[in-house]
Scaffold this motif. Sequence first.
Motif, PDB file in Angstrom:
ATOM      1  N   SER A 759     127.253  44.699  26.010  1.00  0.00           N
ATOM      2  CA  SER A 759     126.313  44.855  27.123  1.00  0.00           C
ATOM      3  C   SER A 759     126.961  44.491  28.455  1.00  0.00           C
ATOM      4  O   SER A 759     126.271  44.375  29.462  1.00  0.00           O
ATOM      5  CB  SER A 759     125.078  43.980  26.899  1.00  0.00           C
ATOM      6  OG  SER A 759     125.458  42.621  26.767  1.00  0.00           O
ATOM      7  N   GLU A 761     128.065  41.773  29.684  1.00  0.00           N
ATOM      8  CA  GLU A 761     127.614  40.561  30.356  1.00  0.00           C
ATOM      9  C   GLU A 761     128.769  39.606  30.659  1.00  0.00           C
ATOM     10  O   GLU A 761     128.663  38.783  31.554  1.00  0.00           O
ATOM     11  CB  GLU A 761     126.559  39.850  29.498  1.00  0.00           C
ATOM     12  CG  GLU A 761     125.288  40.649  29.290  1.00  0.00           C
ATOM     13  CD  GLU A 761     124.606  41.018  30.597  1.00  0.00           C
ATOM     14  OE1 GLU A 761     124.114  42.148  30.708  1.00  0.00           O
ATOM     15  OE2 GLU A 761     124.602  40.170  31.518  1.00  0.00           O
ATOM     16  N   SER A 782     125.788  43.998  38.732  1.00  0.00           N
ATOM     17  CA  SER A 782     124.382  43.785  38.429  1.00  0.00           C
ATOM     18  C   SER A 782     123.578  44.189  39.645  1.00  0.00           C
ATOM     19  O   SER A 782     124.083  44.198  40.764  1.00  0.00           O
ATOM     20  CB  SER A 782     124.110  42.313  38.071  1.00  0.00           C
ATOM     21  OG  SER A 782     124.265  41.498  39.213  1.00  0.00           O
ATOM     22  N   ASP A 799     119.595  46.306  34.773  1.00  0.00           N
ATOM     23  CA  ASP A 799     120.323  46.759  33.603  1.00  0.00           C
ATOM     24  C   ASP A 799     119.358  47.445  32.625  1.00  0.00           C
ATOM     25  O   ASP A 799     118.176  47.629  32.919  1.00  0.00           O
ATOM     26  CB  ASP A 799     121.097  45.613  32.951  1.00  0.00           C
ATOM     27  CG  ASP A 799     120.195  44.608  32.246  1.00  0.00           C
ATOM     28  OD1 ASP A 799     118.956  44.702  32.401  1.00  0.00           O
ATOM     29  OD2 ASP A 799     120.739  43.736  31.548  1.00  0.00           O
ATOM     30  N   GLY A 806     121.215  41.137  34.893  1.00  0.00           N
ATOM     31  CA  GLY A 806     122.059  41.678  33.839  1.00  0.00           C
ATOM     32  C   GLY A 806     123.124  42.616  34.392  1.00  0.00           C
ATOM     33  O   GLY A 806     122.981  43.203  35.476  1.00  0.00           O
ATOM     34  N   ASP A 921     125.316  51.288  29.706  1.00  0.00           N
ATOM     35  CA  ASP A 921     125.037  49.926  29.259  1.00  0.00           C
ATOM     36  C   ASP A 921     124.799  49.956  27.749  1.00  0.00           C
ATOM     37  O   ASP A 921     124.542  51.016  27.159  1.00  0.00           O
ATOM     38  CB  ASP A 921     123.813  49.383  29.987  1.00  0.00           C
ATOM     39  CG  ASP A 921     123.748  47.861  29.948  1.00  0.00           C
ATOM     40  OD1 ASP A 921     122.783  47.294  30.505  1.00  0.00           O
ATOM     41  OD2 ASP A 921     124.657  47.221  29.366  1.00  0.00           O
TER      42      ASP A 921
END
Length: 964
Positions: A759, A761, A782, A799, A806, A921
């Motif tokens: 994802s 992150e 983000s 996101d 996110g 994503d």
Amino acid sequence: MDLIICVLGLLALIVEGIRCQGVYAPPTVRIIHSGHACNVEEERHTERVYTIREGETLELTCLVTGHPRPQIRWTKTAGSVSDRFQDSSVFNETLHIAKILRTQGGRYYCKAENGLGSPAIKSIRVDVYYLDDPVVTVHQSIGEAKEQFYYERTVFLRCVANSNPPVRYSWHRGREVLTQGSDKGVEIYEPFFTQGETKILKLKNLRPQDYANYSCIASVRNVCGIPDRSVIFRLTNKTASPSIKLLVEDPIVVNPGQTVSLVCITTGGEPPPLLTWVSSNDSLPQRSVVKGGTLTLPAITSDEAGVYSCVASNNVGNPAKKSTTIVVRALKKGRFWITPDPYHNDDNIQIGREVKISCQVEATPPEELTFSWLKNGRSLRSSERMVITQTDPDISPGTTNLDIIDLKFTDFGTYTCVAALKGGGIPEISIDVNISSTTVPPLFFSFLVPPNLTVPRGKSPLVAREGDTVELECLVSGKPKPIILWSRADKEAPMPDGSMQMESYDGVLRIVNVSREMTGSYRCQTSQYNGFNVKPREAVVELIVQYPPTVEPAYMEMRQGLGRPVVMTCRVLRAHPSRVLRFEWLLSNRLLHAGAFDAQRDETEYTIRSLNRDGWGEYTCNVINEAGAGKCTFQVTGKAYPPEFYYDTYSPLWQNRPRVYGFKLQWTQMNPNAVDRIVAYRLGIRQMGLQRWWEQEIPVDQTINKGELMTHNLTELIKPESYEVRLTPITRFGEGDSTIRIVTYSAPINPHLREFHCSFEEEPICMFTQDKNDDFDWTRHSAATRDTKYTPNTGPSGDRSGSKQGFYMYIETSRPRKEGDQARLISPFFNVAPKNPYGITNPPAYCFGFFYHMYGKHIGTLNAFLKQKGQTTSEGPVWSLSGNQGERWKQAKVSIHPTASFQVVLEGIRGPGIEGDIAIDDITLEEGECRDPPPNLSAKALSTSSHIWLLCVTLVLTLLEGQR
């Protein structure tokens, strides 16, 4: 049939290509972090900032690729001038600093180089956060306005705390929070010049309620978990700055060896002041004792003399300071000189003329110095013919003179100058000057002969060999004999003891272990002290240091195969003397060749036309002159160079049983053609922590080419153990140099591809990389940080989950991007979990899924590709979509059927304008066919024919790889 012919032709081409391929590559580098980071962020200009709390552990790892394996070096630019980074360079992949200090912040660089191309360098800035306890200081101003009957007393409470990041302050009076404007008698402000590093509380015209407990709270807003810190100050009507008194005299004059006690007491101050002692000598003497306000110096020495200060501080007003000076009495360095009649230009002293004897000492304190003169042991008083004077201290301190007017025979004798300090306790210094006569031609008497210097015959030039002990000599005459001062005459250079000048009382300069750098001219010179105060006499001695020849190479290893020529060259760099040089070549201790150097040559050669087994060994060339011999050594060997392990193997580890794993070991051979053909490798392997090695030989049937990548599969390795692997090449000479590496077990990223989900992150973005051959890069962002000033009608507002915090990946299509520009994001390699390491017979199916956001009137195209290991040509996309899809996230799924280790590639293509940002994503990869793929009219599958061709090529490659 066509397919079979194609496979056979392709097989031949691949075999030849594999034999000639080169895997040498310049280094690349990437920094990843672990340890106790508070935060890692990207700043402008792609600067990475690693934030850490003081006292925590910093750990940075430098991930490199390239072959041969790059050498890694960590260096640092100082975070402050005082910081010198104890380990100025660290040669490890991981930089580990336990309990990091604030001074260790700064920019850290990882540099990787392997001799190919330019070194690869990456950096990261380490920002160390900390917060010290705050300190409150109090200052007050008392003003009295003229012609008015009021009295104002204003108090300032100043709070200061060292911190990073900048600190924020708040004030409390008791339990009451003080803010600007909350109380008319209180002002709170930050001085402009301190930029928020301090906070001042101003209490105007003190009121009864102002006498209270004040708390200053310093805060960095809990960054890195750093708690707030506070300090309390009690303000009363008795609050006052400190005052002190020293109960000692100033100065204090003592004799060496005495014990000195300095007493300091407080006479005022609220809160009670803290007393400390400081010295003008940077620090207090090591043997000193401080107890309360008393400083004791036992058995004081001259080195401990100086100014001692008592300092009182209670954070109110300015600290109080009182000082005293300790003087340690001493007498040292007594010397004399004789000055002939100043009214006649003559170096000789004669009857009937004036002569002056001067005497000088260094005294502490100088005002206590006294002189007395004796003649033949009896006290001498000043008279008309014997005039005793003391020189002005500003011109020549500590000096007394005896002037003898109209010298007579009765003045012959011994004159003694006695120096002492008033009060005694210090030994006197006595200096004797003898005045005697020598009979010379009638009516002329000479004594106190002026000095003269000569160099003995045969003592200049003086020839010595390096390492000898030599004595440079100057004969000195005169009465009395003066001290001789030696120095370099040919250049500004220090003497052998490191000083610029050396003293000699007998005229001899002795040099132990003389070196070639000491060759040159040396000056001997008379000193005016302890002799005549006349123009110095001097002479020069030449020193010539002979040394054996310096040659190169001192040592060289020469690796060569049998039957090949070997040429060894020994070169002379410098020698003294250099006019007569001889040489001799030896193998072990057997003489091979000898001769003399030509005047025009500075080197000698020895050639082996065809190397045989008896020719291996250590060859020595001795170059000889009168001082000795210089030696070149050549080690001629058929030893093979070490192999170079290849660390960039894609997915080298596999596992097909629960308790064991396999590892694909790959390497190239360094300089394979330098010696005889390598016929085998000896492989040694042992489990870490155990002593026993298991060995086997890996035969090599053909000649190894430079850069050729060789492979051997290690099997039956026990999970999760690590192993030490040793690889040694073998030729007909025997074993060559070995190379060792560690094989470490790590669970595959995707054991069966059931666990892969990304994802974006975290900063490493799941090991995805940017394609180096596209037009621009995907950007991690983000919605909370993304700048949409220039592209308001495109891109996501959060996101895939809707979070503005996110992260996702997107392509920025603003200028300078133009229509058709491509950005490609490449996944890490994925294994397909083979049941054996040699290939796959039934290709499995995997479901590749991701979310996309394609909103804007200028949206271009988003493509997904399957890239397999060994694939040389690019196939069409397995999924593709173009145009505006609305302001929402949508999911895409496509089934893929890889036949070897593979990667997935996501390609974004810029459309006709700036409102064309494409985002992705939540990428997933799962084993098995996609169960419910979303409808996508533009999705493309691999055709049957292309799938067969791909299977054909991959099968050939994997079979070849297994045979290696």
